[in-house]
Design a protein around this motif. Structure first.
Motif, mmCIF file in Angstrom:
data_model
loop_
_atom_site.group_PDB
_atom_site.id
_atom_site.type_symbol
_atom_site.label_atom_id
_atom_site.label_comp_id
_atom_site.label_asym_id
_atom_site.label_seq_id
_atom_site.Cartn_x
_atom_site.Cartn_y
_atom_site.Cartn_z
ATOM 1 N N ASN A 1 19.150 13.569 -19.393
ATOM 2 C CA ASN A 1 18.763 12.282 -18.776
ATOM 3 C C ASN A 1 18.150 12.486 -17.387
ATOM 4 O O ASN A 1 18.375 11.689 -16.474
ATOM 5 N N ILE A 2 17.388 13.559 -17.230
ATOM 6 C CA ILE A 2 16.655 13.829 -15.990
ATOM 7 C C ILE A 2 15.170 13.620 -16.282
ATOM 8 O O ILE A 2 14.619 14.254 -17.189
ATOM 9 N N LEU A 3 14.547 12.745 -15.544
ATOM 10 C CA LEU A 3 13.146 12.401 -15.778
ATOM 11 C C LEU A 3 12.253 13.046 -14.722
ATOM 12 O O LEU A 3 12.672 13.252 -13.586
ATOM 13 N N MET A 4 11.029 13.361 -15.131
ATOM 14 C CA MET A 4 10.038 13.957 -14.235
ATOM 15 C C MET A 4 9.005 12.886 -13.882
ATOM 16 O O MET A 4 8.399 12.292 -14.763
ATOM 17 N N LYS A 5 8.854 12.631 -12.574
ATOM 18 C CA LYS A 5 7.925 11.621 -12.096
ATOM 19 C C LYS A 5 6.929 12.270 -11.140
ATOM 20 O O LYS A 5 7.309 13.102 -10.319
ATOM 21 N N VAL A 6 5.660 11.850 -11.244
ATOM 22 C CA VAL A 6 4.599 12.346 -10.363
ATOM 23 C C VAL A 6 3.891 11.134 -9.767
ATOM 24 O O VAL A 6 3.381 10.286 -10.507
ATOM 25 N N PHE A 7 3.878 11.052 -8.431
ATOM 26 C CA PHE A 7 3.208 9.976 -7.716
ATOM 27 C C PHE A 7 2.303 10.591 -6.649
ATOM 28 O O PHE A 7 2.640 11.626 -6.072
ATOM 29 N N PRO A 8 1.185 9.961 -6.329
ATOM 30 C CA PRO A 8 0.331 10.472 -5.241
ATOM 31 C C PRO A 8 0.986 10.254 -3.890
ATOM 32 O O PRO A 8 1.747 9.299 -3.684
ATOM 33 N N ASN A 9 0.701 11.176 -2.962
ATOM 34 C CA ASN A 9 1.280 11.066 -1.620
ATOM 35 C C ASN A 9 0.785 9.825 -0.879
ATOM 36 O O ASN A 9 1.474 9.325 0.014
ATOM 37 N N GLN A 10 -0.383 9.321 -1.226
ATOM 38 C CA GLN A 10 -0.887 8.113 -0.574
ATOM 39 C C GLN A 10 -0.013 6.903 -0.877
ATOM 40 O O GLN A 10 -0.028 5.921 -0.129
ATOM 41 N N VAL A 11 0.764 6.966 -1.955
ATOM 42 C CA VAL A 11 1.673 5.878 -2.300
ATOM 43 C C VAL A 11 3.083 6.177 -1.822
ATOM 44 O O VAL A 11 3.813 5.281 -1.379
ATOM 45 N N LEU A 12 3.496 7.439 -1.885
ATOM 46 C CA LEU A 12 4.869 7.808 -1.515
ATOM 47 C C LEU A 12 5.111 7.711 -0.014
ATOM 48 O O LEU A 12 6.139 7.183 0.426
ATOM 49 N N LYS A 13 4.179 8.225 0.780
ATOM 50 C CA LYS A 13 4.411 8.282 2.226
ATOM 51 C C LYS A 13 4.557 6.915 2.868
ATOM 52 O O LYS A 13 5.480 6.707 3.672
ATOM 53 N N GLU B 1 -8.444 -2.743 1.116
ATOM 54 C CA GLU B 1 -7.656 -3.628 0.269
ATOM 55 C C GLU B 1 -6.963 -2.819 -0.826
ATOM 56 O O GLU B 1 -7.567 -1.947 -1.445
ATOM 57 N N GLU B 2 -5.684 -3.133 -1.042
ATOM 58 C CA GLU B 2 -4.922 -2.431 -2.065
ATOM 59 C C GLU B 2 -5.362 -2.911 -3.446
ATOM 60 O O GLU B 2 -5.488 -4.110 -3.689
ATOM 61 N N THR B 3 -5.539 -1.950 -4.298
ATOM 62 C CA THR B 3 -5.901 -2.283 -5.668
ATOM 63 C C THR B 3 -4.643 -2.580 -6.480
ATOM 64 O O THR B 3 -3.510 -2.358 -6.036
ATOM 65 N N GLY B 4 -4.848 -3.088 -7.663
ATOM 66 C CA GLY B 4 -3.710 -3.388 -8.535
ATOM 67 C C GLY B 4 -2.937 -2.145 -8.927
ATOM 68 O O GLY B 4 -1.712 -2.186 -9.069
ATOM 69 N N LEU B 5 -3.632 -1.005 -9.076
ATOM 70 C CA LEU B 5 -2.957 0.240 -9.431
ATOM 71 C C LEU B 5 -2.023 0.689 -8.313
ATOM 72 O O LEU B 5 -0.902 1.136 -8.571
ATOM 73 N N VAL B 6 -2.466 0.570 -7.066
ATOM 74 C CA VAL B 6 -1.631 0.979 -5.937
ATOM 75 C C VAL B 6 -0.384 0.108 -5.848
ATOM 76 O O VAL B 6 0.730 0.597 -5.628
ATOM 77 N N ARG B 7 -0.527 -1.184 -6.045
ATOM 78 C CA ARG B 7 0.635 -2.073 -6.006
ATOM 79 C C ARG B 7 1.606 -1.757 -7.136
ATOM 80 O O ARG B 7 2.835 -1.779 -6.939
ATOM 81 N N LEU B 8 1.085 -1.437 -8.303
ATOM 82 C CA LEU B 8 1.949 -1.071 -9.432
ATOM 83 C C LEU B 8 2.708 0.216 -9.144
ATOM 84 O O LEU B 8 3.917 0.321 -9.400
#
Length: 262
Positions: free
Chosen positions: A120-132, A74-81
């Motif tokens: 105006n260039i922003l740096m974003k870091v996301f886990p691969n489990q969310v990106l893929k 089950e997806e947690t609230g953090l993953v959905r966000l």
């Protein structure tokens, strides 16, 4: 009693009346070492070998069987966000660059983030489990091979490729892997070639100048023939005035002479 006897044999003193004998540990010879494993009798070895259980071989190799289904998590609230944030990043930004997230110190990372934010260039870091999972279901699925290991995204609402490449050249241990600009996938060399292109304002100025020159040339070509025709007609009229008999040199031509009656 045994302790008292042992004391007498060793030349000790008998315990006095009313007192308990002193506890003494006496080793009665050496004991056999029982830690060694006894060798099984050969008759028993034969019996164990004959009665050993041999499991039957499966009809189908286990490698050829489909893996058992994994239980759904089950997806947690953090993953959905995080998924909503990833979708917003790919929807609202025209430039998305993928870099390898190396181990930078906190001071270097803060300095680099500040230099990128100036443009105006922003740096974003996301886990691969969310990106893929998001990339597999979107039009950016060709970017999947770039997300191996720890990665970071450099995003901008406008394609600030030249500024980004200039800043990354100052950080050689932060490799640029690729990305996309205006929904066009580019490699690292593609980003470098894109940064060498002139700015949009300069290209627009050159285009407007070229179009203006073409319009001026077309207008000149269209006006050339009427002007040439008007000049020829003016010269013809002037020659007619100068060649008419009895006409003054510079005045208007006189009335035509009457035709003689026959």
């Amino acid at each position: 009693m045994a302790v008292a006897v042992a004391g007498i044999l060793r030349g000790g003193v008998l315990p006095q009346a009313g007192r308990l004998p002193t506890l003494q540990i006496v080793r009665c010879g050496s004991k056999a070492v029982t830690r060694h494993r006894r060798v099984m009798h050969y008759e028993r070895q034969k019996l164990m070998a004959v009665t050993e259980y041999i499991p039957p071989k499966p009809a189908v190799n286990p490698r050829c069987l489909a893996p058992p289904p994994k239980p759904l998590q089950e997806e947690t609230g953090l993953v959905r966000l995080l998924r909503r944030e990833v979708a917003a990043v790919f929807r609202d930004n025209r430039m998305i660059a993928v870099c390898q997230n190396v181990a930078l110190s906190a001071e270097d990372k803060l300095l680099m983030r500040h230099r990128l934010r100036k443009h105006n260039i922003l740096m974003k870091v996301f886990p691969n489990q969310v990106l893929k999972p998001f990339l597999e279901e979107s039009k950016y699925q060709n970017l999947l091979p770039l997300f191996v290991g720890h990665t970071m995204l450099l995003v901008s609402e406008e394609p600030k490729v030249k500024e980004m490449v200039r800043i990354l050249r100052g950080v050689p241990f932060l490799p640029l892997l690729g990305g996309c600009v205006d929904d066009t996938i580019l490699s690292r060399q593609g980003f470098i070639n894109y940064s060498k292109l002139p700015s949009l304002a300069l290209v627009q100025g050159e285009l407007v100048g070229g179009l203006t020159l073409l319009v001026a040339q077309t207008h000149s070509l269209l006006q050339h023939q009427p002007r040439h025709l008007a000049a020829l007609l003016d010269q013809y009229v002037r020659q007619q005035r100068e060649g008419a008999p009895g006409a003054p040199a510079g005045g208007p031509p006189g009335p035509p002479s009457p035709v003689p009656a026959s």
